[in-house]
Design a protein around this motif. Sequence first.
Motif, short mmCIF file in Angstrom:
data_model
loop_
_atom_site.label_atom_id
_atom_site.label_comp_id
_atom_site.label_asym_id
_atom_site.label_seq_id
_atom_site.Cartn_x
_atom_site.Cartn_y
_atom_site.Cartn_z
N MET A 1 -8.58 -5.01 -2.92
CA MET A 1 -7.81 -6.14 -3.43
C MET A 1 -6.86 -5.67 -4.53
SD MET A 1 -9.20 -9.60 -5.22
CE MET A 1 -8.27 -11.10 -5.03
N ILE A 2 -5.68 -6.25 -4.52
CA ILE A 2 -4.67 -5.88 -5.53
C ILE A 2 -4.48 -7.05 -6.48
CG2 ILE A 2 -2.28 -5.15 -5.90
CD1 ILE A 2 -2.40 -4.15 -2.89
N VAL A 3 -4.79 -6.82 -7.73
CA VAL A 3 -4.68 -7.86 -8.76
C VAL A 3 -3.62 -7.43 -9.76
CG1 VAL A 3 -5.89 -9.08 -10.60
CG2 VAL A 3 -7.12 -8.49 -8.50
N THR A 4 -2.56 -8.21 -9.84
CA THR A 4 -1.50 -7.90 -10.80
C THR A 4 -1.63 -8.79 -12.02
OG1 THR A 4 0.05 -7.07 -9.14
CG2 THR A 4 1.02 -8.00 -11.16
N ILE A 5 -1.57 -8.18 -13.19
CA ILE A 5 -1.67 -8.93 -14.44
C ILE A 5 -0.27 -9.01 -15.03
CG2 ILE A 5 -2.85 -9.10 -16.64
CD1 ILE A 5 -5.15 -7.76 -15.39
N ASP B 1 -20.36 0.05 -9.06
CA ASP B 1 -20.51 1.50 -9.06
C ASP B 1 -19.47 2.13 -8.13
OD1 ASP B 1 -21.56 3.82 -9.97
OD2 ASP B 1 -23.24 3.89 -8.56
N GLU B 2 -18.27 1.63 -8.24
CA GLU B 2 -17.17 2.06 -7.38
C GLU B 2 -15.94 2.19 -8.27
OE1 GLU B 2 -15.21 -0.14 -3.91
OE2 GLU B 2 -17.34 -0.26 -3.46
N GLU B 3 -15.06 3.11 -7.90
CA GLU B 3 -13.90 3.34 -8.77
C GLU B 3 -12.88 2.19 -8.70
OE1 GLU B 3 -11.85 7.36 -9.64
OE2 GLU B 3 -10.71 6.44 -8.01
N ALA B 4 -12.38 1.81 -9.84
CA ALA B 4 -11.26 0.86 -9.91
C ALA B 4 -10.02 1.62 -10.35
CB ALA B 4 -11.57 -0.26 -10.90
N GLN C 1 6.02 -0.46 -4.15
CA GLN C 1 6.49 -0.88 -2.82
C GLN C 1 5.58 -0.33 -1.73
OE1 GLN C 1 10.50 0.48 -3.27
NE2 GLN C 1 11.25 -1.51 -3.97
N ARG C 2 5.12 0.88 -1.96
CA ARG C 2 4.20 1.50 -1.00
C ARG C 2 2.87 0.76 -1.00
NH1 ARG C 2 1.21 6.63 -1.48
NH2 ARG C 2 0.66 7.30 0.62
N LEU C 3 2.40 0.41 -2.19
CA LEU C 3 1.13 -0.32 -2.32
C LEU C 3 1.21 -1.63 -1.54
CD1 LEU C 3 -1.64 -0.54 -3.86
CD2 LEU C 3 -0.40 -1.85 -5.60
N ARG C 4 2.36 -2.28 -1.63
CA ARG C 4 2.54 -3.54 -0.92
C ARG C 4 2.39 -3.34 0.59
NH1 ARG C 4 7.90 -7.43 -0.90
NH2 ARG C 4 6.90 -9.15 0.15
N SER D 1 -4.95 -2.17 -0.32
CA SER D 1 -5.90 -1.31 -1.03
C SER D 1 -7.29 -1.48 -0.46
CB SER D 1 -5.93 -1.66 -2.50
OG SER D 1 -6.67 -2.84 -2.68
N ASP D 2 -8.12 -0.47 -0.63
CA ASP D 2 -9.51 -0.58 -0.19
C ASP D 2 -10.35 -1.26 -1.26
OD1 ASP D 2 -9.05 0.56 2.23
OD2 ASP D 2 -9.47 2.60 1.56
#
Length: 196
Positions: free
Chosen positions: A1-5, A30-33, A72-75, A79-80
């Motif tokens: 999930m992509i969360v933009t602040i 227990d997973e990388e953010a 732009q690439r992220l869009r 994301s995993d």
Amino acid sequence: MIVTIANAKGGVAKTTSAIYLACAYARRFDEEAVILDADPQSSASLWRDMAEDQGEPLDGVDVRAANLSTLQRLRRTGSDGLVIVDAPPQGRLLEASVAAADLVVVPTSDSPLDLQQAWATMDAVPEGVSAAVLVVRAETRTRACRATLESLDEAGTPRFDAVVAKRQDVKAAMGHAPDKLREYAQVLDEIVEVAS
Ligand SMILES: Nc1ncnc2c1ncn2[C@@H]1O[C@H](COP(=O)(O)OP(=O)(O)OP(=O)(O)O)[C@@H](O)[C@H]1O
Ligand SMILES: [Mg+2]
């Protein structure tokens, strides 16, 4: 999930929220953010560097610098795990940060005056992207705080139930791994709920 602040207004705890939410996620699952630092002020990167230098690294949090191409690439790719974008206040980087998001979190203080900027930011979120206001640095027992929450609810503006209180330990957390996650643990719960 992509969360933009994001918020066009500065100093509304965007970077603080990014770091706390990323730490909350890493500790919970227990997973990388990943934090994508898209703000030219590079405060999130500075926070990470200072914490590392003090010997208290942000465990499970990977802070990376982001430019227009990254966003732009992220869009395109999505994301995993959890990617949090610490957005700049304006310009194409802000637009790209918002366009990439599954959820835009708009932090705002508990001052009714600051709501105008929060609403302007919400209005700039394109259709199809979820967005919600997060009241931060709040003096939760004050009339101003109640008025802010009421204004949001009367306007039908989506907001987090959790309200992040103003606290000395959060204020002093810059450059450290947060000790207590405070209300950000609940904010993460609400984000996870939206995602599922
Ligand atoms: N819950 C809180 N209680 C007390 N102080 C807080 C809280 N959250 C953030 N702050 C303080 O508010 C100030 C602004 O926070 P922060 O730098 O995270 O905002 P920002 O929106 O990223 O700012 P900028 O627009 O410069 O990027 C900092 O001094 C921070 O320590
Ligand atoms: Mg910042």
